[in-house]
Motif scaffolding. Structure first.
Motif, PDB file in Angstrom:
ATOM      1  N   ILE A  51       0.870  -1.176   0.000  1.00 36.24           N
ATOM      2  CA  ILE A  51       0.000   0.000   0.000  1.00 36.24           C
ATOM      3  C   ILE A  51       0.909   1.229   0.000  1.00 36.24           C
ATOM      4  N   GLU A  52       1.049   1.840  -1.166  1.00 35.42           N
ATOM      5  CA  GLU A  52       1.987   2.947  -1.387  1.00 35.42           C
ATOM      6  C   GLU A  52       1.390   3.887  -2.421  1.00 35.42           C
ATOM      7  N   ASP A  53       1.345   5.190  -2.111  1.00 38.85           N
ATOM      8  CA  ASP A  53       0.732   6.137  -3.038  1.00 38.85           C
ATOM      9  C   ASP A  53       1.655   6.576  -4.165  1.00 38.85           C
ATOM     10  N   THR A 126       8.090   4.391   5.287  1.00 38.10           N
ATOM     11  CA  THR A 126       7.773   5.808   5.283  1.00 38.10           C
ATOM     12  C   THR A 126       9.016   6.677   5.269  1.00 38.10           C
ATOM     13  N   ALA A 127       8.825   7.915   4.876  1.00 31.81           N
ATOM     14  CA  ALA A 127       9.908   8.893   4.903  1.00 31.81           C
ATOM     15  C   ALA A 127      10.057   9.498   6.296  1.00 31.81           C
ATOM     16  N   LYS A 148      12.414   5.513   4.323  1.00 37.91           N
ATOM     17  CA  LYS A 148      12.869   5.792   2.962  1.00 37.91           C
ATOM     18  C   LYS A 148      13.982   6.826   3.049  1.00 37.91           C
ATOM     19  N   PRO A 149      14.962   6.738   2.204  1.00 35.66           N
ATOM     20  CA  PRO A 149      15.213   5.662   1.240  1.00 35.66           C
ATOM     21  C   PRO A 149      15.764   4.429   1.960  1.00 35.66           C
ATOM     22  N   PHE A 150      15.494   3.269   1.419  1.00 33.77           N
ATOM     23  CA  PHE A 150      15.969   2.018   2.009  1.00 33.77           C
ATOM     24  C   PHE A 150      16.551   1.147   0.909  1.00 33.77           C
ATOM     25  N   ASP A 151      17.314   0.162   1.329  1.00 33.27           N
ATOM     26  CA  ASP A 151      17.909  -0.794   0.404  1.00 33.27           C
ATOM     27  C   ASP A 151      16.906  -1.931   0.174  1.00 33.27           C
ATOM     28  N   LEU A 152      16.691  -2.304  -1.070  1.00 33.44           N
ATOM     29  CA  LEU A 152      15.715  -3.356  -1.387  1.00 33.44           C
ATOM     30  C   LEU A 152      16.098  -4.696  -0.764  1.00 33.44           C
TER      31      LEU A 152
END
Length: 182
Positions: A51-53, A126-127, A148-152
């Motif tokens: 769930i991400e806008d 989230t940021a 965020k930002p994060f490593d996948l």
């Protein structure tokens, strides 16, 4: 003789919702929490609800997770996210905090209050990285929190850990080898 598995969405949804046990010939087919098991062999991938806008972020994360073996359902706002959580009963929910229509904190609380979704692990993305934001996220019912930002790769490891801790990891999967090789 190997069983033939046909993908029939309405049958899958019916079995998934009703946790139906079917016996056909010599093979036992069990529908449970988004997985189909046939004689102990996994036939379905773990289901993640994202769930991400932000469409770019949604596509990036979903693409990576699909490439690494997950089935990903996507929602761009809190209302659609809640509807998909009830429809698919995913194995894990990735939830952004700042969403249109219904924000992530409110949605997390709603999911925790509903017995149909209360046991699904929720990882907030989230940021907002302040201590107060994290505490609020955990207090609303999140199981984990990543900023965020994060490593996948870190996201993938956190997902696998949550699935393992909540007994939603695929049967027969062993993460010990992955951990040792890391």
């Amino acid at each position: 003789m190997l069983p033939i598995v046909l993908w029939i969405p309405s049958f899958f949804e019916f079995c998934n919702k009703n946790k139906i046990l079917r016996e056909s010939y010599k093979y036992l087919v069990i529908a449970y929490r988004g997985y189909f098991f046939n004689s102990g062999n996994l036939l379905m991938k773990p289901c993640i609800l994202l769930i991400e806008d932000d469409q770019d972020m949604r596509d990036l994360v979903a693409g990576h997770l699909e490439h690494t073996g997950f089935d990903v359902q996507k929602a761009e706002d809190g209302i659609k996210g809640q509807a998909l959580a009830l429809q698919y009963a995913p194995d894990l929910i990735l939830l952004d905090l700042m969403l249109p229509k219904v924000d992530g904190l409110t949605l997390c609380q709603r999911l925790r209050r509903d017995e149909r979704t209360a046991g699904i692990p929720i990882l907030m993305i989230t940021a907002l990285g302040g201590i107060k934001d994290k505490v609020t996220g955990f207090n609303s019912g999140a199981d984990d929190y990543i900023t965020k930002p994060f490593d996948l790769e870190e996201l993938q490891v956190r997902i696998k850990a949550l699935l393992r801790r909540t007994n939603r990891a695929p049967l027969g999967s062993s993460n010990q080898q992955e951990i040792l090789n890391y």
